[in-house]
Design a protein around this motif. Structure first.
Motif, PDB file in Angstrom:
ATOM      1  N   ASP A  21     -12.219 -24.133 -21.818  1.00 63.29           N
ATOM      2  CA  ASP A  21     -10.894 -23.652 -21.432  1.00 63.29           C
ATOM      3  C   ASP A  21      -9.810 -24.366 -22.233  1.00 63.29           C
ATOM      4  N   THR A  22     -10.145 -24.800 -23.416  1.00 63.02           N
ATOM      5  CA  THR A  22      -9.180 -25.472 -24.278  1.00 63.02           C
ATOM      6  C   THR A  22      -9.184 -24.800 -25.635  1.00 63.02           C
ATOM      7  N   GLY A  23      -8.038 -24.438 -26.120  1.00 62.45           N
ATOM      8  CA  GLY A  23      -7.929 -23.848 -27.444  1.00 62.45           C
ATOM      9  C   GLY A  23      -8.302 -22.382 -27.525  1.00 62.45           C
ATOM     10  N   ALA A  40     -19.212 -19.530 -21.129  1.00 62.70           N
ATOM     11  CA  ALA A  40     -18.061 -18.705 -20.756  1.00 62.70           C
ATOM     12  C   ALA A  40     -16.795 -19.436 -21.186  1.00 62.70           C
ATOM     13  N   VAL A  41     -15.688 -18.704 -21.189  1.00 62.76           N
ATOM     14  CA  VAL A  41     -14.411 -19.312 -21.545  1.00 62.76           C
ATOM     15  C   VAL A  41     -13.369 -18.985 -20.493  1.00 62.76           C
ATOM     16  N   GLY A  42     -12.375 -19.849 -20.387  1.00 63.63           N
ATOM     17  CA  GLY A  42     -11.252 -19.607 -19.507  1.00 63.63           C
ATOM     18  C   GLY A  42     -10.038 -19.210 -20.323  1.00 63.63           C
ATOM     19  N   LEU A  43      -9.175 -18.464 -19.722  1.00 60.98           N
ATOM     20  CA  LEU A  43      -7.962 -18.002 -20.396  1.00 60.98           C
ATOM     21  C   LEU A  43      -6.716 -18.487 -19.649  1.00 60.98           C
ATOM     22  N   TRP A  44      -6.771 -19.668 -19.082  1.00 60.09           N
ATOM     23  CA  TRP A  44      -5.709 -20.130 -18.209  1.00 60.09           C
ATOM     24  C   TRP A  44      -4.357 -20.192 -18.915  1.00 60.09           C
ATOM     25  N   ARG A  45      -4.274 -20.841 -20.080  1.00 60.46           N
ATOM     26  CA  ARG A  45      -2.978 -20.960 -20.741  1.00 60.46           C
ATOM     27  C   ARG A  45      -2.432 -19.599 -21.188  1.00 60.46           C
ATOM     28  N   PRO A  46      -3.234 -18.739 -21.833  1.00 60.81           N
ATOM     29  CA  PRO A  46      -2.693 -17.421 -22.180  1.00 60.81           C
ATOM     30  C   PRO A  46      -2.237 -16.624 -20.949  1.00 60.81           C
ATOM     31  N   ILE A  47      -2.925 -16.786 -19.829  1.00 61.30           N
ATOM     32  CA  ILE A  47      -2.507 -16.107 -18.601  1.00 61.30           C
ATOM     33  C   ILE A  47      -1.160 -16.647 -18.130  1.00 61.30           C
ATOM     34  N   GLN A  48      -0.981 -17.955 -18.203  1.00 62.53           N
ATOM     35  CA  GLN A  48       0.306 -18.544 -17.817  1.00 62.53           C
ATOM     36  C   GLN A  48       1.431 -18.022 -18.709  1.00 62.53           C
ATOM     37  N   TRP A  49       1.186 -17.985 -20.009  1.00 59.26           N
ATOM     38  CA  TRP A  49       2.212 -17.495 -20.940  1.00 59.26           C
ATOM     39  C   TRP A  49       2.564 -16.038 -20.645  1.00 59.26           C
ATOM     40  N   ALA A  50       1.530 -15.226 -20.447  1.00 64.86           N
ATOM     41  CA  ALA A  50       1.765 -13.805 -20.178  1.00 64.86           C
ATOM     42  C   ALA A  50       2.507 -13.619 -18.859  1.00 64.86           C
ATOM     43  N   ALA A  51       2.145 -14.399 -17.851  1.00 68.07           N
ATOM     44  CA  ALA A  51       2.818 -14.293 -16.555  1.00 68.07           C
ATOM     45  C   ALA A  51       4.286 -14.669 -16.679  1.00 68.07           C
ATOM     46  N   ALA A  52       4.563 -15.715 -17.442  1.00 64.26           N
ATOM     47  CA  ALA A  52       5.948 -16.147 -17.628  1.00 64.26           C
ATOM     48  C   ALA A  52       6.748 -15.127 -18.430  1.00 64.26           C
TER      49      ALA A  52
END
Length: 108
Positions: A21-23, A40-52
């Motif tokens: 979940d990094t990079g 598997a991978v996480g998309l936490w930061r892109p999700i935060q950016w898109a939400a903002a």
């Protein structure tokens, strides 16, 4: 950092579930993380950016974009199943370890 994944995979073995979940910002990043040993991978930061940026609609668009990019990368590599992505698709001698191996006195 995704470049640590091969060492983590070696230490934990094939049976360990590894989530990166990094990079992860693009479909190519997803492909690389899977090839380096993530399950598997996480998309936490892109999700935060898109939400903002725009809320739920932009989150949906971001996930669709990354999914499309992953499909394009897989197609370019001749891979039809995520399960077939492995280290054989990586170009050796790239990433931080390649840089460090050229720095005097540092062993990668």
């Amino acid at each position: 950092m995704v470049y640590a994944l091969p060492r983590i995979r070696r230490e934990l073995g094939r049976d360990a579930e590894i989530f990166a979940d990094t990079g992860i910002r693009t479909g190519g990043d997803v492909f690389r993380a899977l090839a380096l040993g993530a399950n598997a991978v996480g998309l936490w930061r892109p999700i935060q950016w898109a939400a903002a940026a725009g809320g739920e609609d932009d989150i949906t668009k971001m996930i669709e974009r990354i999914t499309d990019e992953l499909a394009h990368t897989m197609n370019s590599a001749g891979v039809s199943r995520i399960a077939d992505i492995d280290e054989s698709f990586l170009v050796k001698g790239q990433g931080p370890s390649a840089f460090l191996s050229g720095v005097h006195g540092i062993a990668a």
